[in-house]
Design a protein around this motif. Structure first.
Motif, PDB file in Angstrom:
ATOM      1  N   LYS A  49       0.927  -1.069  -0.071  1.00  0.00           N
ATOM      2  CA  LYS A  49      -0.006   0.069  -0.028  1.00  0.00           C
ATOM      3  C   LYS A  49       0.816   1.344   0.087  1.00  0.00           C
ATOM      4  O   LYS A  49       0.416   2.410  -0.241  1.00  0.00           O
ATOM      5  CB  LYS A  49      -0.864   0.221   1.149  1.00  0.00           C
ATOM      6  N   ASP A  50       2.047   1.141   0.655  1.00  0.00           N
ATOM      7  CA  ASP A  50       3.047   2.320   0.522  1.00  0.00           C
ATOM      8  C   ASP A  50       4.309   1.861   0.382  1.00  0.00           C
ATOM      9  O   ASP A  50       4.993   1.022   1.246  1.00  0.00           O
ATOM     10  CB  ASP A  50       2.793   3.021   1.930  1.00  0.00           C
ATOM     11  N   ILE A  51       5.067   2.290  -0.632  1.00  0.00           N
ATOM     12  CA  ILE A  51       6.196   1.909  -1.096  1.00  0.00           C
ATOM     13  C   ILE A  51       7.509   2.072  -0.084  1.00  0.00           C
ATOM     14  O   ILE A  51       8.583   1.467   0.120  1.00  0.00           O
ATOM     15  CB  ILE A  51       6.627   2.281  -2.451  1.00  0.00           C
ATOM     16  N   HIS A  52       7.018   3.193   0.843  1.00  0.00           N
ATOM     17  CA  HIS A  52       8.096   3.577   1.849  1.00  0.00           C
ATOM     18  C   HIS A  52       7.835   2.737   3.223  1.00  0.00           C
ATOM     19  O   HIS A  52       8.494   3.150   4.181  1.00  0.00           O
ATOM     20  CB  HIS A  52       7.897   5.043   2.264  1.00  0.00           C
ATOM     21  N   SER A  53       7.181   1.574   3.239  1.00  0.00           N
ATOM     22  CA  SER A  53       6.844   0.598   4.382  1.00  0.00           C
ATOM     23  C   SER A  53       8.348  -0.098   4.467  1.00  0.00           C
ATOM     24  O   SER A  53       9.095  -0.114   3.750  1.00  0.00           O
ATOM     25  CB  SER A  53       5.688  -0.149   4.312  1.00  0.00           C
ATOM     26  N   VAL A  54       8.219  -0.533   5.773  1.00  0.00           N
ATOM     27  CA  VAL A  54       9.393  -1.291   6.152  1.00  0.00           C
ATOM     28  C   VAL A  54       9.110  -2.856   6.554  1.00  0.00           C
ATOM     29  O   VAL A  54       8.244  -3.009   7.282  1.00  0.00           O
ATOM     30  CB  VAL A  54      10.175  -0.916   7.534  1.00  0.00           C
ATOM     31  N   LEU A  55       9.904  -3.759   5.656  1.00  0.00           N
ATOM     32  CA  LEU A  55       9.457  -5.239   6.090  1.00  0.00           C
ATOM     33  C   LEU A  55      10.193  -5.517   7.343  1.00  0.00           C
ATOM     34  O   LEU A  55      11.648  -5.307   7.458  1.00  0.00           O
ATOM     35  CB  LEU A  55       9.932  -5.889   4.699  1.00  0.00           C
ATOM     36  N   GLU A  56       9.574  -5.987   8.365  1.00  0.00           N
ATOM     37  CA  GLU A  56      10.384  -6.654   9.486  1.00  0.00           C
ATOM     38  C   GLU A  56      10.012  -8.002   9.354  1.00  0.00           C
ATOM     39  O   GLU A  56       9.123  -8.682   9.308  1.00  0.00           O
ATOM     40  CB  GLU A  56       9.812  -6.026  10.896  1.00  0.00           C
ATOM     41  N   VAL A  57      11.284  -8.643   9.787  1.00  0.00           N
ATOM     42  CA  VAL A  57      11.426 -10.320   9.962  1.00  0.00           C
ATOM     43  C   VAL A  57      11.895 -10.513  11.397  1.00  0.00           C
ATOM     44  O   VAL A  57      13.179 -10.022  11.535  1.00  0.00           O
ATOM     45  CB  VAL A  57      12.142 -10.859   9.026  1.00  0.00           C
ATOM     46  N   THR A  58      10.864 -11.019  12.387  1.00  0.00           N
ATOM     47  CA  THR A  58      11.608 -11.237  13.543  1.00  0.00           C
ATOM     48  C   THR A  58      11.599 -12.690  13.756  1.00  0.00           C
ATOM     49  O   THR A  58      10.796 -13.558  13.685  1.00  0.00           O
ATOM     50  CB  THR A  58      10.632 -10.587  14.486  1.00  0.00           C
ATOM     51  N   VAL A  59      12.629 -13.303  14.583  1.00  0.00           N
ATOM     52  CA  VAL A  59      12.528 -14.540  14.929  1.00  0.00           C
ATOM     53  C   VAL A  59      12.572 -14.939  16.375  1.00  0.00           C
ATOM     54  O   VAL A  59      12.972 -14.119  17.116  1.00  0.00           O
ATOM     55  CB  VAL A  59      14.113 -15.430  14.542  1.00  0.00           C
ATOM     56  N   TYR A  60      11.421 -15.895  16.844  1.00  0.00           N
ATOM     57  CA  TYR A  60      11.161 -16.101  18.140  1.00  0.00           C
ATOM     58  C   TYR A  60      11.483 -17.636  18.405  1.00  0.00           C
ATOM     59  O   TYR A  60      11.473 -18.588  17.478  1.00  0.00           O
ATOM     60  CB  TYR A  60       9.721 -15.832  18.672  1.00  0.00           C
ATOM     61  N   ASP A  61      11.673 -17.891  19.647  1.00  0.00           N
ATOM     62  CA  ASP A  61      11.634 -19.306  20.137  1.00  0.00           C
ATOM     63  C   ASP A  61      10.343 -19.568  20.750  1.00  0.00           C
ATOM     64  O   ASP A  61      10.089 -18.770  21.767  1.00  0.00           O
ATOM     65  CB  ASP A  61      12.934 -19.319  21.375  1.00  0.00           C
ATOM     66  N   GLU A  62       9.846 -20.598  20.448  1.00  0.00           N
ATOM     67  CA  GLU A  62       8.511 -20.989  20.931  1.00  0.00           C
ATOM     68  C   GLU A  62       8.635 -21.822  22.116  1.00  0.00           C
ATOM     69  O   GLU A  62       9.447 -22.598  22.460  1.00  0.00           O
ATOM     70  CB  GLU A  62       7.629 -22.007  19.897  1.00  0.00           C
ATOM     71  N   ASP A  63       7.796 -21.225  23.184  1.00  0.00           N
ATOM     72  CA  ASP A  63       7.949 -21.864  24.511  1.00  0.00           C
ATOM     73  C   ASP A  63       6.626 -22.143  24.891  1.00  0.00           C
ATOM     74  O   ASP A  63       5.813 -21.427  25.138  1.00  0.00           O
ATOM     75  CB  ASP A  63       8.512 -20.990  25.472  1.00  0.00           C
ATOM     76  N   ARG A  64       6.158 -23.306  25.188  1.00  0.00           N
ATOM     77  CA  ARG A  64       4.662 -23.732  25.481  1.00  0.00           C
ATOM     78  C   ARG A  64       4.139 -23.294  26.973  1.00  0.00           C
ATOM     79  O   ARG A  64       2.799 -23.267  27.264  1.00  0.00           O
ATOM     80  CB  ARG A  64       4.594 -25.199  25.627  1.00  0.00           C
ATOM     81  N   ASP A  65       5.327 -22.946  27.759  1.00  0.00           N
ATOM     82  CA  ASP A  65       4.811 -22.450  29.183  1.00  0.00           C
ATOM     83  C   ASP A  65       4.900 -21.325  29.422  1.00  0.00           C
ATOM     84  O   ASP A  65       4.449 -20.460  30.517  1.00  0.00           O
ATOM     85  CB  ASP A  65       5.595 -23.288  30.155  1.00  0.00           C
ATOM     86  N   ARG A  66       5.608 -20.421  28.371  1.00  0.00           N
ATOM     87  CA  ARG A  66       5.728 -18.812  28.685  1.00  0.00           C
ATOM     88  C   ARG A  66       5.669 -18.431  27.384  1.00  0.00           C
ATOM     89  O   ARG A  66       5.358 -18.980  26.264  1.00  0.00           O
ATOM     90  CB  ARG A  66       7.152 -18.811  29.221  1.00  0.00           C
ATOM     91  N   ASN A  67       5.725 -16.840  27.317  1.00  0.00           N
ATOM     92  CA  ASN A  67       5.523 -16.220  26.336  1.00  0.00           C
ATOM     93  C   ASN A  67       6.832 -16.623  25.233  1.00  0.00           C
ATOM     94  O   ASN A  67       7.940 -16.881  25.847  1.00  0.00           O
ATOM     95  CB  ASN A  67       5.723 -14.583  26.575  1.00  0.00           C
ATOM     96  N   ALA A  68       6.802 -16.314  24.001  1.00  0.00           N
ATOM     97  CA  ALA A  68       8.089 -16.614  23.043  1.00  0.00           C
ATOM     98  C   ALA A  68       9.196 -15.814  23.397  1.00  0.00           C
ATOM     99  O   ALA A  68       8.743 -14.407  23.798  1.00  0.00           O
ATOM    100  CB  ALA A  68       7.535 -16.573  21.616  1.00  0.00           C
ATOM    101  N   ASP A  69      10.168 -16.201  23.178  1.00  0.00           N
ATOM    102  CA  ASP A  69      11.529 -15.665  23.520  1.00  0.00           C
ATOM    103  C   ASP A  69      12.097 -14.934  22.112  1.00  0.00           C
ATOM    104  O   ASP A  69      11.955 -15.756  21.237  1.00  0.00           O
ATOM    105  CB  ASP A  69      12.700 -16.579  24.259  1.00  0.00           C
ATOM    106  N   PHE A  70      12.475 -13.770  22.441  1.00  0.00           N
ATOM    107  CA  PHE A  70      12.789 -13.045  21.220  1.00  0.00           C
ATOM    108  C   PHE A  70      14.383 -13.307  20.895  1.00  0.00           C
ATOM    109  O   PHE A  70      15.175 -13.418  21.637  1.00  0.00           O
ATOM    110  CB  PHE A  70      12.980 -11.347  21.489  1.00  0.00           C
TER     111      PHE A  70
END
Length: 694
Positions: free
Chosen positions: A377-398
């Motif tokens: 929609k806007d060519i000035h947008s920024v693509l963000e790619v983030t890697v997380y660690d899945e953890d079933r007991d807690r929030n995902a770790d960055f």
């Protein structure tokens, strides 16, 4: 493996926990001490209606489903309102069951705490459950945490369109809202919610008839539409915001491809809200395996190139371009688990479009081989790619993140991007391999530059930070010092500190004033842009890497780490919320002033060549207009346009084209965040394999 579909209907006769005789209830669902879902907060209501759905995958039926209800208290510990449990072994498979649960407090078993009404469906699941694609939603009230919801990838054509359409909403105005302040007025804002998607409007101070004129889009996941919840609030500094009223919109009752003007009566309050709602067909957003993708099919590629050719300028101005992202693999990731491994998955974001890969378990060098496609929609947008660690007991770790401006992408080139920390200021462990293609219409992209930038719905809440406040103050000071130094320079010419310089300035002053024409102002800016361009191509680039900003950002990242570790402690700053809010406002104003100055500088420094060329074209047009057309005619056309704009388009959204243009130019902080770091290939496991074979 079972799938449990839960619909949280409503509560009845819940316990009052606030001084006003009401509560702000929300519900937590837990299985085996793990929180699997948390509902939204219903403010000041003992008979709340949620109508929220959750989908949970469970390994066995031995653990019951625990339901706990709490009263939300800002800045304090939430009050317990009762709990109940549901024995999953008593449920009939593949059949929806309505359940009424009586809430109890184990310490006071005789107290009547009300009931919770649910609908649940238990379905057995077959096959391997691990190769799943997840959709992430971030809680509005807990900005640093998110929950994950599992969704299997469709095997049909090995491609999945994750949403079926777009709901375009324009919040026009409010009428005769309820007065919540002692002065007989309110400071209203509006919250929208559709499923897990949320939007919050700007605050209109001291009015009962606010004019918002805000436009935003939601994704439409259900074929029939769904229910959109709308609540109006009064902003109060230093205490909890007051509830003005609520209403709902049943999207299934609205016809497609048509704009509907809705005047909605606020329930549990006073006044109306006026909206424009349009339902349109789905944009091309999809996930597929690497072996099947549209860009490698020559016929589909030609169709895409034709769709964004220069000849199709006026065909859907919102559809600027096409983005394809191949998430191939990552190497040398951080070990987040005690076993020395991680369970990484990848989040790909473009503005408010957010897609995820499956999780690769117990691997520091995962291979995803997924292809994501987005509409731009806007060519000035920024693509963000983030890697997380899945953890079933807690929030995902960055684990790491990269931010890539679309205009900096080199099409069809597989590149290794060094993962950065949360603030994007320095490297963290690991690299990610991406191959990205961008196709866009340059004329559409230029026209979209002059309209307001799309806001991200899910953003980190602003918080008070000593380092951030200092950073913004120093940035603002540097911008102001440019003007101060310019004033000193002019004053030195008046004082004849350097006679040759003062003489040259005096002669130049006489020539310019005697021959001045209005068209010379944009012409001067045009010459400055051209001069800087020739300096850059001749190798005399005077742009310097902003190490001051980098150092401040690194200090801020260290402070963020300390805040994360001390997150459970309630500091003194949280207890004086009013002072904190004032400081945050000052912090944000300094940031806006500094960013504006830096964006003007970076326009002339050719930081983003596309925008600098666009500025040159605009200045050439302005110069020609001022040269050939008398000023009175220009002012006349401008005034007629301003006076008749509301008559021609009553619901037009006000904007300033110059500020919209500058909003696309990165500030110095963003320039540092978007810098690409060079990967160290000496630690690559793939290179070590080749060396061992050699």
């Amino acid at each position: 493996m079972y799938q449990l579909d839960i619909t949280l209907r409503r509560g009845q006769s819940l316990a009052a926990r606030d001084r006003g005789g009401t509560s702000d209830p929300y519900v937590k669902f837990k299985i085996g001490r793990k929180e699997v879902f948390r509902s939204k907060i219903i403010h000041k209501n003992l008979n709340p209606v949620w109508e929220e759905k959750a989908c949970v995958l469970i390994d066995h039926l031995r653990e019951p489903l625990y339901i706990k209800v709490f009263d939300y208290d800002f800045g304090l510990q939430d009050d317990f309102m009762g709990s109940a449990f549901l024995d999953l072994t008593q449920l009939e498979l593949n059949r929806s069951t309505d359940v009424t649960l009586t809430l109890k407090d184990p310490h006071y078993p005789d107290h009547d705490l009300g009931i919770i009404l649910l609908s649940v469906t238990l379905t057995p699941k077959e096959g391997e459950p691990r190769d799943v694609t997840m959709l992430m939603r971030k809680s509005w009230k807990r900005s640093s945490k998110f929950q994950t919801q599992s969704l299997r990838l469709s095997d049909q054509h090995r491609k999945s369109h994750l949403w079926r359409g777009i709901v375009s909403i324009t919040l026009i105005e409010g009428r005769d809202l309820k007065a919540m302040d002692s002065n007989g007025l309110s400071d209203p804002y509006v919250k929208f919610r559709l499923g897990h998607q949320k939007y919050k409007s700007k605050i209109m101070p001291k009015t009962l008839n606010p004019q918002w004129r805000e436009q935003f889009d939601f994704h439409l996941y259900e074929e029939r539409g769904g229910i959109m919840d709308i609540t109006a609030w009064d902003k109060d500094a230093g205490k909890r915001d007051d509830f003005i009223g609520r209403c709902q919109v049943d999207l299934s009752s609205l016809s497609r491809e048509q704009t509907h003007k809705l005047e909605l009566q606020l329930e549990e309050g006073e006044g109306h809200l006026v909206l424009l709602v349009t339902l349109t067909a789905s944009a091309t957003v999809s996930i597929s395996d690497l072996s099947v993708n549209s860009m490698e099919d020559q016929k589909e590629r030609e169709e895409i190139l034709k769709r964004y050719s220069p000849l199709r300028i006026f065909n859907n101005l919102k559809d600027v371009g096409f983005l394809q992202v191949k998430v191939i693999r990552a190497e040398g990731l951080m070990a987040a688990d005690v076993t020395g491994k991680s369970d990484p998955f990848c989040v790909v974001e473009l503005n408010n479009d957010r897609l995820l890969t499956h999780t690769v378990y117990k691997n520091l060098n995962p291979e995803w081989n997924k292809v994501f496609t987005f509409n731009i929609k806007d060519i000035h947008s920024v693509l963000e790619v983030t890697v997380y660690d899945e953890d079933r007991d807690r929030n995902a770790d960055f684990l790491g993140r990269v931010a890539i401006p679309l205009l900096s992408i080199q099409n069809g080139e597989q590149k290794a991007y060094v993962l950065k920390n949360k603030q994007l200021t320095g490297p963290t462990k690991g690299v990610i391999y991406l191959e990205i293609d961008v196709i866009f219409n340059a004329v559409k992209a230029s026209l979209r530059t002059l309209i307001p930038k799309e806001r991200k719905y899910i953003e980190e809440e602003n918080r008070l930070s000593k380092q951030l406040l200092l950073r913004n103050f120093i940035r603002t000071k540097r911008c102001v010092m440019v003007l101060v130094n310019a004033a000193y320079y002019v004053n030195s010419c008046f004082d004849w500190d350097s006679p040759p310089r003062s003489l040259a300035a005096f002669v130049l002053f006489l020539l310019v004033v005697w021959n001045f024409e209005l068209y010379m102002m944009p012409l001067l800016l045009l010459l400055l842009l051209t001069w800087n361009y020739f300096l850059i191509i001749s190798g005399k680039d005077n742009r310097q890497r902003d190490t001051v900003v980098e150092d401040m950002l690194e200090d801020e990242e260290e402070e963020d780490d300390r805040d994360d570790k001390d997150g459970e402690k309630k500091g003194f700053i949280n207890k004086i919320y009013a002072i904190q809010e004032v400081c945050v406002s000052v912090q944000n104003i300094l940031d806006e002033v500094a960013s504006l100055g830096e964006r003007i500088k970076n326009t002339f420094n050719w930081t983003v060549p596309f925008l600098s060329w666009l500025a040159i074209v605009a200045l050439c047009v302005f110069t020609a207009i001022l040269y050939f057309i008398p000023l009175r005619y220009i002012v006349l056309v401008w005034g007629i346009n301003k006076f008749t704009k509301k008559l021609r388009s009553p619901y037009a959204i006000d904007n300033n084209e110059l500020l919209d243009f500058l909003s696309r130019v990165p500030s110095d902080v963003q320039v540092v965040q978007y810098q690409e770091l060079k990967p160290d290939h000496s630690h690559s496991p793939y290179k070590r394999k080749k060396n061992n074979l050699g």
